[in-house]
Write an enzyme that holds these catalytic residues in place. Structure first.
Site, PDB file in Angstrom:
ATOM      1  CB  CYS A 160      -4.093   3.041   5.907  1.00 46.28           C
ATOM      2  SG  CYS A 160      -3.933   2.885   4.110  1.00 46.28           S
TER       3      CYS A 160
ATOM      4  CB  CYS B 258      -0.902  -0.007   1.232  1.00 44.14           C
ATOM      5  SG  CYS B 258      -1.914   1.494   1.395  1.00 44.14           S
TER       6      CYS B 258
ATOM      7  CB  CYS C  23      -0.333   2.318   5.701  1.00 47.94           C
ATOM      8  SG  CYS C  23      -1.000   0.724   5.159  1.00 47.94           S
TER       9      CYS C  23
ATOM     10  CB  CYS D  70      -9.169  -3.889 -11.556  1.00 51.60           C
ATOM     11  SG  CYS D  70      -8.735  -2.830 -12.927  1.00 51.60           S
TER      12      CYS D  70
ATOM     13  CB  CYS E  10      -5.063  -0.548   2.490  1.00 52.51           C
ATOM     14  SG  CYS E  10      -3.807  -1.000   3.699  1.00 52.51           S
TER      15      CYS E  10
END
Length: 138
Positions: free
Chosen positions: A105, A54, A57, A125, A102
């Site tokens: 976060c 991510c 984070c 995607c 995510c």
């Protein structure tokens, strides 16, 4: 690990802290649920063994082994790492889609569709700007 540095845990950041930690495009996608233009991510061509994280984070999200060429113009995967993502219903633009966030976060990553390859039949995607990549070290 490819993490964004901050003095506070990412899941507890204020809007101002997110704006400071992210580029304007990352902020638009991760925090405002935006979408990058198709075909613009350098991660579309990434095929080296490694992990996708991510961009907000630094949490690990996907492994290269689950990445495939979907032809959609965005990095696509058939499965995330266990517990790495969560989904919600997205009813924007007059349609119903499954939005992917995510798990750490809650940053917007993209959407998941039921038109992917085996073994899952899913296509995660993802917006490339919402990801970072770290290749495996030999």
């Amino acid at each position: 690990m490819a993490a964004t540095e901050a003095s506070v845990a990412p899941e507890a950041r204020s809007d101002a802290e997110w704006r400071e930690a992210l580029t304007p495009e990352q902020y638009r996608v991760l925090r405002e649920h935006g979408t990058e233009r198709a075909g613009t991510s350098c991660l579309n061509a990434e095929k080296r063994p490694g992990t996708f994280f991510c961009a907000g984070c630094g949490a690990p999200l996907f492994e290269t082994q689950t990445k495939y060429e979907s032809g959609s113009g965005w990095p696509s995967f058939f499965a995330p790492l266990e517990g790495a993502v969560e989904t919600t219903s997205d009813r924007s633009f007059g349609m119903v889609r499954t939005e992917v966030h995510c798990a750490r976060c809650q940053g917007h990553l993209g959407h998941v569709f039921n038109d992917g390859p085996a073994p899952t039949g899913l296509r995660y995607c993802m917006n490339g700007v919402a990801l970072t990549f770290e290749p495996e070290t030999p």
